[in-house]
Design an enzyme around this catalytic site. Structure first.
Site, PDB file in Angstrom:
ATOM      1  CB  CYS A  33      -2.814   0.013  -1.527  1.00 59.27           C
ATOM      2  SG  CYS A  33      -3.446   1.551  -2.216  1.00 59.27           S
ATOM      3  CG  HIS A 108       0.880   2.764  -0.958  1.00 55.60           C
ATOM      4  ND1 HIS A 108       0.308   1.612  -1.457  1.00 55.60           N
ATOM      5  CD2 HIS A 108       1.750   2.366   0.010  1.00 55.60           C
ATOM      6  CE1 HIS A 108       0.813   0.566  -0.828  1.00 55.60           C
ATOM      7  NE2 HIS A 108       1.678   0.987   0.075  1.00 55.60           N
TER       8      HIS A 108
END
Length: 218
Positions: A33, A108
């Site tokens: 990510c 994330h």
């Protein structure tokens, strides 16, 4: 923006008609990510000089749906090599197959940036980009600040593990460009003095010009 990912429901609408002006890719592999968040910024700033690899990749995937863009990222050897040079070696696993449990430490990365007069949130785990409203190049940081603050406040008051980073120009390159511009201005000024007086400026005159237009440290 880095935060602890809990897989909570998000009812905000995403847009679907954006291929002509916005690059958005679904995240198809885990632990990538951060790389994808950086790509989301680089590939959506047309003023940047991307180099041959990213320029060709952007053109090749322009009309791909988000899932195929994500697969193209995972199958790109230059991107894989760049990612692996920084990341811990871990097996590729489909991102959507992972479900965070209550005690999981899953984090994330997502991106915020202005594109074509709009502020966007780009999250590879969403079905598409989220438009956060109108914005200008000069005030987009002011507009995105309350969005990020609201997101932080939605977590427990005990949660402090957030990180906010920016993709910025290489400071050495910025200083070199400033130095070249200052040297050019100094040379033009010296040329004007010489043309008016018909002679080359003396040491005192050069010292005065140097003090008026100091060069940055190299």
């Amino acid at each position: 923006f880095l935060f602890r990912w809990r897989g909570e429901k998000d009812d905000r609408p995403t847009i679907s008609d954006y291929n002509d002006y916005l690059f958005f890719a679904s995240q198809m592999i885990t632990n990538a990510c951060a790389t994808q968040a950086i790509l989301s910024i680089l590939l959506n700033r047309p003023e940047l000089q991307l180099g041959d690899e990213l320029t060709a990749f952007k053109a090749f995937t322009k009309d791909f749906p988000p899932e195929l863009k994500g697969l193209a990222i995972s199958n790109s050897e230059p991107m894989r090599r760049a990612h692996n040079s920084f990341a811990r070696p871990e097996p590729f696993v489909e991102e959507r197959a992972r479900a965070a449990k209550e005690d999981d430490e899953v984090y994330h990365f997502i991106s915020y940036l202005p594109v074509a007069g709009k502020l966007y949130e780009l999250d590879g785990l969403k079905p598409g980009p989220i438009c956060l409203g109108d914005v200008g190049e000069g005030d987009w940081l002011e507009k995105v600040t309350p969005v990020i603050q609201k997101r932080i406040e939605a977590y427990s008051s005990k949660e402090i593990r957030f990180n906010l980073m920016a993709v910025v120009a290489d400071k050495c390159e910025v200083l070199r460009e400033e130095q070249v511009a200052i040297e050019k201005e100094r040379n033009m000024t010296i040329g004007k003095v010489q043309s008016r007086s018909g002679k080359v400026p003396g040491a005192a005159e050069l010292d005065r010009l140097a003090n008026e237009h100091p060069a940055p440290p190299s």
